[in-house]
Design an enzyme around this catalytic site. Structure first.
Site, mmCIF file in Angstrom:
data_model
loop_
_atom_site.group_PDB
_atom_site.id
_atom_site.type_symbol
_atom_site.label_atom_id
_atom_site.label_comp_id
_atom_site.label_asym_id
_atom_site.label_seq_id
_atom_site.Cartn_x
_atom_site.Cartn_y
_atom_site.Cartn_z
ATOM 1 N N GLY A 110 0.818 -1.225 0.000
ATOM 2 C CA GLY A 110 0.000 0.000 0.000
ATOM 3 C C GLY A 110 0.839 1.256 0.000
ATOM 4 O O GLY A 110 2.067 1.222 0.062
ATOM 5 N N GLY A 112 2.527 3.627 1.562
ATOM 6 C CA GLY A 112 3.085 3.846 2.895
ATOM 7 C C GLY A 112 3.665 5.243 3.045
ATOM 8 O O GLY A 112 3.806 5.762 4.142
ATOM 9 N N ARG A 210 -1.160 0.147 -9.799
ATOM 10 C CA ARG A 210 -0.067 -0.817 -9.980
ATOM 11 C C ARG A 210 -0.614 -2.226 -10.132
ATOM 12 O O ARG A 210 -1.756 -2.490 -9.721
ATOM 13 C CB ARG A 210 0.838 -0.780 -8.726
ATOM 14 N N ASP A 280 4.544 -4.392 -7.209
ATOM 15 C CA ASP A 280 3.906 -3.166 -6.714
ATOM 16 C C ASP A 280 4.535 -1.925 -7.341
ATOM 17 O O ASP A 280 4.041 -0.821 -7.136
ATOM 18 C CB ASP A 280 4.001 -3.086 -5.185
ATOM 19 N N ASN A 281 5.597 -2.104 -8.090
ATOM 20 C CA ASN A 281 6.216 -0.964 -8.769
ATOM 21 C C ASN A 281 6.004 -1.030 -10.278
ATOM 22 O O ASN A 281 6.765 -0.448 -11.048
ATOM 23 C CB ASN A 281 7.723 -0.911 -8.453
ATOM 24 N N ASP A 290 7.919 4.851 -9.419
ATOM 25 C CA ASP A 290 8.703 4.616 -8.206
ATOM 26 C C ASP A 290 10.199 4.618 -8.475
ATOM 27 O O ASP A 290 10.830 3.569 -8.654
ATOM 28 C CB ASP A 290 8.285 3.306 -7.512
HETATM 29 P P1 AMP Z 1 9.279 0.772 -2.506
HETATM 30 O O1 AMP Z 1 10.451 -0.137 -2.286
HETATM 31 O O2 AMP Z 1 9.628 2.234 -2.426
HETATM 32 O O3 AMP Z 1 8.527 0.457 -3.743
HETATM 33 O O4 AMP Z 1 8.294 0.552 -1.279
HETATM 34 C C1 AMP Z 1 7.726 -0.680 -0.946
HETATM 35 C C2 AMP Z 1 6.690 -0.485 0.110
HETATM 36 O O5 AMP Z 1 7.262 0.121 1.274
HETATM 37 C C3 AMP Z 1 5.530 0.405 -0.290
HETATM 38 O O6 AMP Z 1 4.373 -0.067 0.337
HETATM 39 C C4 AMP Z 1 5.931 1.746 0.274
HETATM 40 O O7 AMP Z 1 4.828 2.574 0.499
HETATM 41 C C5 AMP Z 1 6.592 1.331 1.571
HETATM 42 N N1 AMP Z 1 7.577 2.330 2.038
HETATM 43 C C6 AMP Z 1 8.799 2.589 1.512
HETATM 44 N N2 AMP Z 1 9.409 3.573 2.191
HETATM 45 C C7 AMP Z 1 8.555 3.960 3.169
HETATM 46 C C8 AMP Z 1 8.595 4.933 4.209
HETATM 47 N N3 AMP Z 1 9.658 5.730 4.405
HETATM 48 N N4 AMP Z 1 7.527 5.011 5.024
HETATM 49 C C9 AMP Z 1 6.453 4.221 4.864
HETATM 50 N N5 AMP Z 1 6.353 3.290 3.925
HETATM 51 C C10 AMP Z 1 7.388 3.153 3.080
HETATM 52 MG MG MG Z 2 6.988 1.238 -4.545
#
Ligand code: AMP
Ligand code: MG
Length: 535
Positions: A110, A112, A210, A280-281, A290
């Protein structure tokens, strides 16, 4: 409002938050981290920032939104796009999605650290979703803070716009602001947490949906919700497919397969490595989405990945991106299976990915080499030998193709001169041994012979090659230099790179220092050759 009148105040933006209207909301109003069941989104509020500060914006995105030129420089703009003020019609929310991370099902992920503000309908009637990245926690933040630091935000901001100007489908970056707060990060997960400046990027796209948005409902067997989201997506983002039904679902999946194939061909063309191609990306619209530990190939190396988190398996290495996209599409196919209940049409659509990738890739390679069309009989060997040569010694991919465009098809050209023309592309000239030179000479002779079959003059060929082989890419070390300076409060290089990347295929006299090989100091420097997911 007349189309010619520019928006002078952000309160004039017109929102149409159809996603919120038509899809079920999380009934729980509290912003606590949890599993959100039977809902597509949760309403959340961005956190207030202490002292937001404007860093940069993309004028082209402001134009998409029909904003007056001065508006992004106003204090109100900084307040709104740091999350401190909502304009009428903004309904902040975070969406629920899941995903496969590094090949394993990870359950609920989700938004985040992304908060949607809503969908603007612009003066041309286009739907543009606005999203703040780094504006605070949501129910999907798991054990993280929902914030973003300056370095990762600069990278996302610059690369989104660079990709757009390279002609590659991507989410856009509208603004980059400092929050005025600090965020603690352990950049390499090695026990050295440090405070860093916090930042917020406003991203813009027709949709941020996504593959994982569909996967989560399939995994939870929330099939009615899955159907609702697919129907919504088709009606909103794929209206040309007609009213959703079983045939439309298949046509839709096939279109996703084709646009994903086209996207990956673009990445391979310019040497872009996404770094975290988790499901998810992956954008349902075939957009690059992303920007985390992404990187650009300096020396051509299909095994390279910038992502330290993936350094052992190298799942997301440059040369593996086409296979991973296919695997990810397979997961999307699995997710929507229950709406179709037949494997064959899904498999057919997946095969169309392979076919489209193959033909688009051949066309792309032919263009990179300045050939009128790809002739399998001759060009398979020509390409294979070229790629072998490029990776056998450290060869800068971008420089190589620009220099190749200067080589004459004249049969009397001297091979030694050709090698001199290409010399700038080599990181370690001592690697050009006698053996390598004779192999390269042979390849150049074959290339020349091949060029002679086409009715294209050298000058015309150079122009067509330069239109697909960028002179300027957002080299990892350049972005890092801009980040280093931004950390000292100097944002000039961010503006300079944003401007440079507006015309990546042009020579841009006076800017050549941005087109040189990665300097030696950047070879092993964090941020230049390796990045972690922690941002
Ligand atoms: P990502 O690797 O950036 O695609 O993130 C994977 C998941 O981790 C997604 O659900 C993001 O929303 C969550 N996420 C990554 N960084 C953060 C953060 N600093 N705070 C909260 N959620 C995060
Ligand atoms: Mg992501």
């Amino acid at each position: 409002m007349s189309p010619s009148r520019k928006i002078a105040h952000l309160d004039e933006l017109v929102f149409d938050n159809r996603f919120l209207r038509e899809l079920p909301a999380d009934p729980e109003p509290l912003n606590t981290r949890r599993q959100v069941l039977s809902a597509c989104y949760s309403r959340v509020q961005p956190v207030k920032t202490a002292k937001p500060h404007y860093v940069a914006h993309a004028q082209e995105v402001a134009e998409l939104l029909n904003l007056s030129e001065q508006l992004p420089l106003s204090e109100d703009f900084t307040q709104v796009f740091s999350g401190n003020r909502l304009t009428p019609g903004m309904e902040p929310h975070a969406t629920c999605y899941g995903g496969h991370q590094f090949g394993n099902w990870a359950g609920q992920l989700g938004d985040g650290r992304a908060i949607y503000l809503g969908d603007v309908i612009n003066h041309r009637g286009e739907r543009l979703t606005l999203q703040l990245k780094g504006a605070g926690p949501t129910p999907y933040s798991r054990n993280a803070d929902g914030l973003a630091v300056l370095r990762s935000s600069v990278r996302e901001f610059l690369c989104s716009e660079a990709m757009h100007h390279l002609g590659i489908p991507t989410t856009r970056a509208f603004s980059l602001l400092l929050t005025g707060d600090t965020v603690v990060r352990d950049m390499f997960y090695n026990g050295n947490p440090k405070p860093e400046p916090g930042a917020v990027v406003c991203r813009v796209a027709p949709s941020f949906t996504r593959f994982g948005h569909f996967q989560i409902f399939a995994a939870r067997r929330e099939i009615e919700l899955l159907k609702q989201l697919v129907d919504y997506t088709i009606r909103t983002d794929f209206p040309h497919l007609g009213e959703p039904d079983r045939d439309t679902y298949i046509a839709w999946f096939k279109e996703v397969c084709l646009s994903t194939a086209d996207l990956i061909v673009h990445w391979q063309r310019v040497g872009f490595v996404h770094g975290v191609m988790n499901t998810d990306n992956m954008s349902i619209l075939g957009l690059t989405i992303d920007y985390g530990p992404y990187g650009w190939i300096d020396n051509y190396d299909p095994d390279w990945t910038p992502n330290t988190t993936d350094s052992d398996e190298r799942r997301y290495r440059f040369g593996n991106q086409p296979q991973i996209a296919f695997w990810n599409l397979g997961q999307l196919g699995n997710a929507i299976y229950s709406l179709i209940e037949e494997v064959e049409p899904l498999q057919e659509a997946l095969s169309s990915y392979r076919e489209r990738f193959e033909t688009s890739w051949q066309t792309m390679v032919a263009q990179k080499l300045g050939l009128i069309a790809y002739e399998q009989q001759t060009d398979d060997d020509l390409c294979l030998e070229l790629f072998d040569l490029l990776k056998a010694i450290e060869t800068d991919m971008s420089i190589f193709y620009r220099k190749l465009a200067l080589i004459s098809k004249n049969p009397n050209s001297e091979p030694e001169n050709d090698i001199n023309t290409l010399m700038e592309a080599y990181y370690l000239p001592e690697q050009l041994t006698a053996g390598y030179r004779s192999r390269l000479t042979r390849w150049l002779m074959n290339y020349r012979k091949r060029l002679q079959k086409d009715d294209l003059e050298d000058e015309q060929r150079r122009i067509t090659m330069n239109a697909v082989n960028p002179k300027y890419v957002l080299r990892n070390y350049l972005a890092q230099q801009a980040i280093d300076k931004a950390g000292e409060g100097d944002f000039a290089m961010i503006h300079e790179l944003l401007d440079l990347m507006r015309h990546p295929y042009d020579e841009q006299p006076g800017k050549e220092h941005f087109a040189v090989k990665r300097p030696d100091w950047a070879r092993r420097r964090p941020g230049c050759s390796m990045l972690s997911c922690s941002s």
